[in-house]
Design a protein around this motif. Structure first.
Motif, PDB file in Angstrom:
ATOM      1  N   UNK A 205     -10.086   9.061   2.342  1.00 11.74           N
ATOM      2  CA  UNK A 205     -10.406  10.460   2.617  1.00 11.74           C
ATOM      3  C   UNK A 205      -9.880  11.376   1.521  1.00 11.74           C
ATOM      4  N   UNK A 206      -8.741  11.024   0.927  1.00 15.91           N
ATOM      5  CA  UNK A 206      -8.141  11.867  -0.110  1.00 15.91           C
ATOM      6  C   UNK A 206      -8.928  11.839  -1.410  1.00 15.91           C
ATOM      7  N   UNK A 207      -9.868  10.918  -1.537  1.00 13.30           N
ATOM      8  CA  UNK A 207     -10.667  10.862  -2.772  1.00 13.30           C
ATOM      9  C   UNK A 207     -11.439  12.151  -3.006  1.00 13.30           C
ATOM     10  N   UNK A 208     -11.749  12.860  -1.938  1.00 14.29           N
ATOM     11  CA  UNK A 208     -12.570  14.052  -2.100  1.00 14.29           C
ATOM     12  C   UNK A 208     -11.805  15.342  -2.182  1.00 14.29           C
ATOM     13  N   UNK A 209     -10.529  15.372  -1.791  1.00 19.03           N
ATOM     14  CA  UNK A 209      -9.843  16.663  -1.742  1.00 19.03           C
ATOM     15  C   UNK A 209      -8.423  16.634  -2.270  1.00 19.03           C
ATOM     16  N   UNK A 210      -8.019  15.584  -2.943  1.00 19.98           N
ATOM     17  CA  UNK A 210      -6.655  15.514  -3.468  1.00 19.98           C
ATOM     18  C   UNK A 210      -6.574  16.323  -4.763  1.00 19.98           C
ATOM     19  N   UNK A 211      -5.775  17.397  -4.792  1.00 23.17           N
ATOM     20  CA  UNK A 211      -5.653  18.177  -6.039  1.00 23.17           C
ATOM     21  C   UNK A 211      -5.136  17.357  -7.210  1.00 23.17           C
ATOM     22  N   UNK A 212      -4.436  16.275  -6.918  1.00 19.27           N
ATOM     23  CA  UNK A 212      -3.946  15.428  -7.993  1.00 19.27           C
ATOM     24  C   UNK A 212      -5.046  14.553  -8.573  1.00 19.27           C
ATOM     25  N   UNK A 213      -6.228  14.584  -7.939  1.00 19.64           N
ATOM     26  CA  UNK A 213      -7.335  13.814  -8.467  1.00 19.64           C
ATOM     27  C   UNK A 213      -7.640  12.577  -7.654  1.00 19.64           C
ATOM     28  N   UNK A 214      -8.908  12.170  -7.721  1.00 18.69           N
ATOM     29  CA  UNK A 214      -9.336  10.993  -6.976  1.00 18.69           C
ATOM     30  C   UNK A 214      -8.630   9.741  -7.463  1.00 18.69           C
ATOM     31  N   UNK A 215      -8.291   9.710  -8.748  1.00 22.02           N
ATOM     32  CA  UNK A 215      -7.608   8.516  -9.272  1.00 22.02           C
ATOM     33  C   UNK A 215      -6.224   8.363  -8.652  1.00 22.02           C
ATOM     34  N   UNK A 216      -5.565   9.465  -8.350  1.00 20.76           N
ATOM     35  CA  UNK A 216      -4.263   9.395  -7.696  1.00 20.76           C
ATOM     36  C   UNK A 216      -4.407   8.854  -6.279  1.00 20.76           C
ATOM     37  N   UNK A 217      -5.464   9.262  -5.599  1.00 18.28           N
ATOM     38  CA  UNK A 217      -5.701   8.743  -4.248  1.00 18.28           C
ATOM     39  C   UNK A 217      -5.997   7.248  -4.282  1.00 18.28           C
ATOM     40  N   UNK A 218      -6.775   6.819  -5.268  1.00 20.98           N
ATOM     41  CA  UNK A 218      -7.069   5.386  -5.369  1.00 20.98           C
ATOM     42  C   UNK A 218      -5.801   4.588  -5.647  1.00 20.98           C
ATOM     43  N   UNK A 219      -4.904   5.163  -6.461  1.00 21.65           N
ATOM     44  CA  UNK A 219      -3.672   4.440  -6.762  1.00 21.65           C
ATOM     45  C   UNK A 219      -2.803   4.296  -5.523  1.00 21.65           C
ATOM     46  N   UNK A 220      -2.831   5.283  -4.669  1.00 27.28           N
ATOM     47  CA  UNK A 220      -2.113   5.154  -3.400  1.00 27.28           C
ATOM     48  C   UNK A 220      -2.721   4.025  -2.573  1.00 27.28           C
ATOM     49  N   UNK A 221      -4.063   3.940  -2.553  1.00 27.30           N
ATOM     50  CA  UNK A 221      -4.769   2.881  -1.828  1.00 27.30           C
ATOM     51  C   UNK A 221      -4.316   1.507  -2.333  1.00 27.30           C
ATOM     52  N   UNK A 222      -4.247   1.364  -3.658  1.00 22.82           N
ATOM     53  CA  UNK A 222      -3.799   0.096  -4.236  1.00 22.82           C
ATOM     54  C   UNK A 222      -2.342  -0.194  -3.878  1.00 22.82           C
ATOM     55  N   UNK A 223      -1.525   0.848  -3.840  1.00 25.47           N
ATOM     56  CA  UNK A 223      -0.123   0.650  -3.492  1.00 25.47           C
ATOM     57  C   UNK A 223       0.017   0.155  -2.056  1.00 25.47           C
ATOM     58  N   UNK A 224      -0.815   0.707  -1.146  1.00 29.39           N
ATOM     59  CA  UNK A 224      -0.779   0.248   0.255  1.00 29.39           C
ATOM     60  C   UNK A 224      -1.108  -1.242   0.328  1.00 29.39           C
ATOM     61  N   UNK A 225      -2.122  -1.662  -0.384  1.00 24.86           N
ATOM     62  CA  UNK A 225      -2.520  -3.071  -0.345  1.00 24.86           C
ATOM     63  C   UNK A 225      -1.489  -3.958  -1.052  1.00 24.86           C
ATOM     64  N   UNK A 226      -0.936  -3.448  -2.144  1.00 28.78           N
ATOM     65  CA  UNK A 226       0.012  -4.255  -2.902  1.00 28.78           C
ATOM     66  C   UNK A 226       1.296  -4.513  -2.117  1.00 28.78           C
ATOM     67  N   UNK A 227       1.783  -3.494  -1.392  1.00 32.80           N
ATOM     68  CA  UNK A 227       3.003  -3.705  -0.626  1.00 32.80           C
ATOM     69  C   UNK A 227       2.738  -4.642   0.547  1.00 32.80           C
ATOM     70  N   UNK A 228       1.515  -4.635   1.079  1.00 40.06           N
ATOM     71  CA  UNK A 228       1.159  -5.631   2.099  1.00 40.06           C
ATOM     72  C   UNK A 228       1.191  -7.037   1.503  1.00 40.06           C
ATOM     73  N   UNK A 229       0.748  -7.142   0.228  1.00 35.79           N
ATOM     74  CA  UNK A 229       0.815  -8.435  -0.448  1.00 35.79           C
ATOM     75  C   UNK A 229       2.249  -8.901  -0.638  1.00 35.79           C
ATOM     76  N   UNK A 230       3.139  -7.965  -0.937  1.00 33.96           N
ATOM     77  CA  UNK A 230       4.556  -8.314  -1.079  1.00 33.96           C
ATOM     78  C   UNK A 230       5.123  -8.847   0.238  1.00 33.96           C
ATOM     79  N   UNK A 231       4.758  -8.185   1.349  1.00 33.27           N
ATOM     80  CA  UNK A 231       5.221  -8.652   2.660  1.00 33.27           C
ATOM     81  C   UNK A 231       4.654 -10.030   2.983  1.00 33.27           C
ATOM     82  N   UNK A 232       3.368 -10.235   2.649  1.00 31.87           N
ATOM     83  CA  UNK A 232       2.735 -11.520   2.935  1.00 31.87           C
ATOM     84  C   UNK A 232       3.432 -12.644   2.180  1.00 31.87           C
ATOM     85  N   UNK A 233       3.725 -12.401   0.901  1.00 33.84           N
ATOM     86  CA  UNK A 233       4.399 -13.429   0.101  1.00 33.84           C
ATOM     87  C   UNK A 233       5.802 -13.705   0.631  1.00 33.84           C
TER      88      UNK A 233
END
Length: 832
Positions: free
Chosen positions: A486-514
């Motif tokens: 949802x933040x891709x459309x309205x994040x003042x820091x830019x859509x790329x910042x929102x995508x990086x947060x998305x990747x961080x959410x998935x990456x920390x889940x990967x850390x927990x899985x490992x």
């Protein structure tokens, strides 16, 4: 920033919302406390005393590569800085610095809510430009490396883009910042997170209850650059598989049949209000035709989930009209059951179709047969539910609309309720209607940590439960991932910042899985229904699952066939500030009450005949009205009036002069019923005399009136006296609901009624008896008078005969005194 950590001391509160506004605050004006000494290369602006007031530079991120960093890799950060203050800044410098690794999703949530210090490692400052006047912006590009930032272990690291500058007073300080996260990928992934995506194609209704367009806003939504255009472009531009040219990322499209119906109508030509009381041609005809073609192409490659018609709020429908109202809105509910013997077969009567006509089936405007963009009738026959108890994909109106317009068979056994929660009664209705799977929000479960990995465990999107209506499979939508989209459309820091947060959410889940020693976990990404994104950024975000080696893609079918988590008890929906209710929901309930009563009058299948009115009701409770109480109130009032108008289209016609004349005491009243609807109805006519006047009528039973016709109805009556009577005639449904307006009239009778005749004949009989009595008395008097005259004559004759010697012993002679009786006087004789 608000995050999952908010209020979690001692346990996890229901729901998990990480608001975009909080992300903005963290990205644009968060205060990062600096602990201990500064690393080498620190600038004065990094020191204590720097506050939010000095943050007059807005930092927007446009590039952060690579998305996941390998050891020793070069890191490029690009974007724009904008001077939002009132003073010119000089000597601008910029650098990237990072903090300690985040190893759990809880730690990431805490960092998003309150950014942690980013002073563990920092790259050197680099000049940006000499001067940045107030109100102006400039691009920047900064290059560092994983080695310089000492990124050695895989995982997620908080990072800061730090901008320093000098104000006109010569003070150098931090004037801008952007918080983000760096993701370091494992060199050899041993565990993967499978990502499923549910992508909505929905919009608010744009038609009134009578089917007319209320505005031309949808034309702007599907035009190039419009919201729906961007939502569809996101899926169109997903990468392809090199071996089959199929999409590399499976996405399930959640499509509103009412939206597709509107687009189909627009493609055939449509009218919209012109602002002065008239109408004009809509502007979206060509764009609608093009959009349908694009949607048809995407649907041919991706799974399609049919939403309820108008994406109706099912809980609101359940509250207003019960389970029947909900079932009619579902896409997999049969539009028409086989008619009873002697009933009207769907499709066998003009104005009643057994299938669905795009642009017409849901429109109460009767009789119109819109066409597809190709110019042919878009008619689809209704189908029966499948025998296994699940909803057949072609069984309902919504499914038929999508099948006709898109050429695909959508899923109808899965439901995605608005808000991701359901009341218990609504859930039972859905299960009874054949829904076996749900997409729910985290707050629907008492302990969703195991489903989304909040508790440090492996994320597992599937949660099963047993209900009173049977077993149920659910998929839990990950709110953190959904909020990032949802933040891709309205994040003042830019859509790329929102995508990086998305990747961080998935990456920390990967850390927990490992850390747990697992090899695979599953998550479901569900953006808001009115998804509004930059398509380039959104496509890149969805493509991450196929392009990052530590991620994997999964369809919804694969998620529901995967491992199962235990999320505790399934919680019923609770009232929220944006839920549909109040007086407006009362108007919807009134409309449903009129509909239920009128259904008793329909000849044949009422669901087929009243489909347009059902569609209008569904549009009045569209989920898009949540958060728009004024729009909901207007839509609810309009649909209530529309259903009341239905009852005015079957009426009694008044006599020309308001008077009926009856020629005999049992002559029937002759009335005319007019049916202005495109289907036959059964009605009951009742006539009542005011003040119990001398007129009685009988119940004539139900009378059938064919579609768009008039019928003469006779009502048996009997008058008990001649004269003029005030009577009222009413029309009603078999269920007792009123139709049309009562008709007041005068009934005039010149005939003798039964009582009048009885009185008349009784009086005549009495007169006859009186005459007979007088006659009898007269005869009796005459006879008596005659008898007296005869007696006098006999006495005279006896006197004459008495002188004879033989007298005294003749037969018939009255016995008298003995002869010679001195008391007997001799008869006198009148002189002759």
């Amino acid at each position: 920033m608000t995050g999952r950590a908010a209020g979690r001391t001692g346990g996890r509160p229901p729901g998990r919302r990480r608001a975009t506004a909080a992300l903005v605050a963290a990205c644009t004006a968060g205060v990062l406390p600096l602990l201990g000494g500064l690393p080498a290369g620190a600038a004065p602006g990094d020191g204590p005393g720097t506050d939010d007031a000095a943050r007059q530079v807005q930092v927007t991120l446009t590039e952060l590569t690579p998305r996941s960093i390998a050891p020793g890799a070069e890191i490029v950060v690009s974007g724009r800085i904008t001077n939002t203050g009132e003073e010119t800044l000089t000597d601008l410098t910029l650098r990237v610095q990072r903090g300690e690794q985040l190893r759990t999703r809880q730690a990431l949530a805490d960092d998003l809510a309150d950014p942690s210090p980013t002073t563990t490692a920092a790259a050197a400052f680099a000049p940006v430009d000499d001067e940045l006047p107030a109100g102006e912006s400039m691009p920047f590009r900064y290059v560092t490396s994983a080695t310089e930032l000492r990124l050695e272990g895989d995982g997620v690291y908080p990072a800061l883009v730090n901008v320093n500058g000098t104000d006109p007073d010569g003070l150098t300080e931090r004037v801008g910042e952007l918080t983000t996260h760096l993701v370091v990928a494992p060199a050899t992934p041993t565990a993967r997170t499978a990502v499923g995506v549910l992508w909505p194609i929905t919009d608010r209704p744009h038609r009134a209850p009578d089917g007319d367009f209320t505005d031309d806003d949808l034309a702007g939504e599907i035009a190039p650059g419009g919201r729906l255009d961007r939502a569809l472009a996101t899926v169109e531009d997903l990468p392809r598989r090199p071996d089959s040219d199929a999409p590399a990322v499976p996405v399930t499209l959640a499509v509103d049949p009412a939206l597709v119906e509107e687009l189909t109508t627009m493609a055939g030509g449509y009218r919209v209000p012109d602002g002065s009381g008239g109408t004009t041609d809509g502007a979206g005809r060509e764009d609608a035709e093009a959009y349908l073609a694009r949607l048809r192409a995407v649907a041919a490659e991706q799974d399609v989930l049919a939403l309820p018609y108008a994406d109706a709020d099912l809980d609101a429908l359940q509250t207003a009209g019960g389970g029947d109202a909900v079932r009619r809105a579902l896409p997999g509910t049969a539009a028409a059951d086989p008619p009873a013997e002697g009933g009207t077969s769907p499709g066998g009567t003009a104005g009643q179709t057994g299938g669905t006509t795009a642009g017409e089936s849901a429109a109460p405007t009767d009789g119109a047969t819109p066409v597809t963009p190709s110019g042919t009738e878009a008619t689809t026959p209704a189908a029966e539910p499948s025998g296994d108890g699940s909803a057949d994909a072609g069984a309902g109106t919504g499914a038929a609309l999508l099948r006709t317009a898109l050429g695909v068979t959508p899923r109808t056994d899965l439901a995605w309720p608005v808000g991701g929660t359901l009341r218990t009664e609504t859930l039972t209705t859905l299960q009874d209607a054949g829904v076996r799977q749900l997409v729910l929000a985290e707050q629907s479960w008492a302990d969703p940590g195991t489903a989304v990995g909040d508790d440090g465990s492996t994320a597992t999107a599937r949660v099963d439960t047993d209900t009173d209506a049977g077993p149920l499979t659910t998929l839990v939508a990950d709110s953190g991932l959904g909020d990032a989209v949802a933040a891709l459309g309205d994040d003042p820091a830019g859509a790329r910042a929102a995508e990086q947060r998305y990747l961080a959410e998935l990456a920390v889940l990967g850390t927990q899985l490992a850390a747990a020693g697992g090899s695979r976990q599953t998550v479901l990404v569900v953006p808001p229904r009115q998804v509004d994104v930059d398509p380039a950024a959104a496509t890149a975000l969805l493509a991450d699952a196929a392009e990052q080696p530590w991620l994997d893609v999964a369809s919804l079918g694969q998620l529901t066939a995967g491992p199962v988590a235990d999320a505790g008890q399934l919680l019923p929906a609770t009232a929220g500030p944006d839920q549909l209710g109040g007086p407006a929901l009362g108007d919807v309930g009134a409309a449903l009450g009129v509909r239920a009563d009128f259904a008793t009058a329909v000849v044949g299948d009422p669901d087929t005949a009243l489909r347009g009115y059902d569609a209008a009701i569904d549009r009045s409770v569209a989920s898009s009205w949540r958060g728009d109480p004024d729009g909901f109130a207007e839509a609810a009032a309009a649909v209530r009036e529309r259903l009341l108008d239905l009852t005015r289209r079957v009426t009694l016609l008044e006599p020309a002069d308001g008077t009926y004349s009856l020629a005999s005491s049992d002559a029937p009243l002759v009335l005319t019923v007019s049916n202005d609807l495109p289907f036959a109805v059964e009605v009951r006519v009742e006539v009542r005399a005011l003040a119990n006047a001398g007129l009685t009528t009988e119940d004539g039973g139900l009378q059938q009136v064919d579609l768009e016709s008039r019928r003469v109805v006779t009502v048996a009556s009997e008058v008990s006296q001649s004269g003029s009577f005030a009577v009222t005639a009413t029309l009603s449904t078999p269920g007792g609901g009123s139709l049309g307006e009562p008709v007041d009239m005068q009934v005039r009778s010149t005939a003798y009624g039964t009582i009048t005749l009885a009185v008349t004949f009784g009086a005549a009989a009495l007169l006859a008896l009186l005459f007979l009595r007088r006659l009898v008395l007269f005869v009796l008097r005459r006879r008596r008078a005659g008898s007296l005259h005869d007696d006098d004559r006999d006495d005279a004759d006896a006197d004459l005969v008495g002188a004879s010697p033989a007298a005294g012993s003749g037969a018939g002679r009255d016995a008298g005194p003995a002869d010679g009786d001195p008391t007997r006087r001799p008869p006198t004789r009148s002189p002759v």
